[in-house]
Design an enzyme around this catalytic site. Structure first.
Site, mmCIF file in Angstrom:
data_model
loop_
_atom_site.group_PDB
_atom_site.id
_atom_site.type_symbol
_atom_site.label_atom_id
_atom_site.label_comp_id
_atom_site.label_asym_id
_atom_site.label_seq_id
_atom_site.Cartn_x
_atom_site.Cartn_y
_atom_site.Cartn_z
ATOM 1 N N GLU A 189 22.257 65.194 4.742
ATOM 2 C CA GLU A 189 23.207 65.936 5.576
ATOM 3 C C GLU A 189 24.042 65.017 6.458
ATOM 4 O O GLU A 189 25.065 65.432 7.001
ATOM 5 C CB GLU A 189 22.489 66.968 6.441
ATOM 6 C CG GLU A 189 21.663 66.394 7.583
ATOM 7 C CD GLU A 189 21.112 67.508 8.473
ATOM 8 O OE1 GLU A 189 21.638 67.682 9.585
ATOM 9 O OE2 GLU A 189 20.173 68.200 8.046
ATOM 10 N N GLU B 245 23.036 85.731 -5.634
ATOM 11 C CA GLU B 245 22.919 87.187 -5.648
ATOM 12 C C GLU B 245 24.177 87.878 -6.164
ATOM 13 O O GLU B 245 24.135 89.045 -6.575
ATOM 14 C CB GLU B 245 22.596 87.705 -4.241
ATOM 15 C CG GLU B 245 21.222 87.330 -3.729
ATOM 16 C CD GLU B 245 20.096 88.063 -4.451
ATOM 17 O OE1 GLU B 245 20.386 88.961 -5.257
ATOM 18 O OE2 GLU B 245 18.931 87.725 -4.214
#
Length: 298
Positions: free
Chosen positions: A114, A83
């Protein structure tokens, strides 16, 4: 791995009968719980402030901001980074988001990614991480191995390190210069940290990127003056920003927007000071992109 010590993994006493609640009751409960998130963040504002001040310093050294996490945390970092490009006109390399397992993990979980302590180091080496950069590690649990591995490597190369966890005394806090621990407590749906914990992380990322960009000259008044007019909506928004910043009419804003090669900052200075595009650009460059300072040149 002992999850019982993590407040994000404990059961919420208010939602023990969640499966028997009506739709209205569930919504009311979720809304009520969400309202506690800003209060939890408020307690950590001094830590957020310290981290943001340091990130701004890194940007001024041409450093980059790298968000890094797994699952929801990783996705939120990628989102905030993406963004920044249309909102603040940044180069895509300036703010980047890494997620355990790579871009495919944005939509499909990557098995075991992860849990790797070495994978993040490999990811950061590909980016050629250096001492001018800042790395923000995101982990609601505060113990994600991928994030710990990243922060350890970032420390080795001398980069600024920040962590955002949603548990107290988080493991990742041990590996950073600026630990942020927002204790959001048990989720309405036990262990679903995309809820309150995710909301807390999103709000803090908003603070980090927005405040940093404002302090780099990417706002005038409360207007986003480095917006990139990449579609019709943003073209019209750009003209509206020029009108709001200068109190000019639509025709003047459009004329100067076109004359400025669709650079909102340049158009604002042209409109307010009467200089041409070349002079406006020169004044901006002399003042590191700050509109207020550039206007004082004339």
């Amino acid at each position: 791995m002992d999850l019982t010590k993590l407040s994000t993994e404990t059961r919420n006493s208010k939602s023990m009968l969640l499966d028997t609640m009506s739709v209205a009751e569930i919504l009311k409960l979720m809304n009520s719980e969400d309202q506690t998130v800003p209060q939890a963040i408020n307690k950590q504002l001094p830590q957020v402030e310290a981290a943001v001040n340091k990130i701004i310093q890194q940007f001024k050294k041409n450093g980059r901001l790298i968000y890094l996490g797994a699952g929801t945390s990783g996705r939120l970092g990628v989102l905030d980074a993406a963004e920044c490009v249309p909102t603040f006109g940044t180069d895509p390399s300036m703010v980047q988001g890494l997620i355990a397992g790579g871009q495919s993990a944005m939509t499909v979980a990557v098995e075991g990614a992860e849990d790797s302590l070495s994978l993040a180091e490999e990811d950061l080496k590909k980016l050629k991480l250096n001492a001018n950069d800042a790395v923000v590690g995101l982990a609601a649990s505060g113990r994600t191995p991928y994030v710990i591995g990243a922060l350890k490597y970032a420390h080795q190369v001398g980069a600024v390190t920040v962590s955002i966890a949603c548990n107290q005394n988080a493991e990742i806090s041990k590996y950073v210069d600026y630990p942020i621990e927002v204790v959001t407590g048990p989720e309405v749906l036990t262990g679903s940290t995309r809820l309150k914990a995710g909301t807390a992380q999103k709000l803090i990322l908003n603070m980090i990127s927005t405040t940093s960009m404002i302090k780099l000259g990417k706002a005038y008044q409360n207007l986003m003056i480095d917006v990139k007019p990449t579609n019709d909506k943003l073209v019209e928004r750009s003209k509206r920003i020029i009108m709001q910043a200068t109190d000019c009419d639509y025709q003047t804003a459009e004329k100067n927007f076109i004359a400025a090669d669709e650079d909102v900052k340049v158009a604002i200075i042209m409109t307010l000071t009467g200089v041409d595009k070349t002079e406006a650009i020169k004044n901006l460059q002399k003042n590191n992109g700050f509109v207020r300072k550039a206007m004082k040149e004339d």
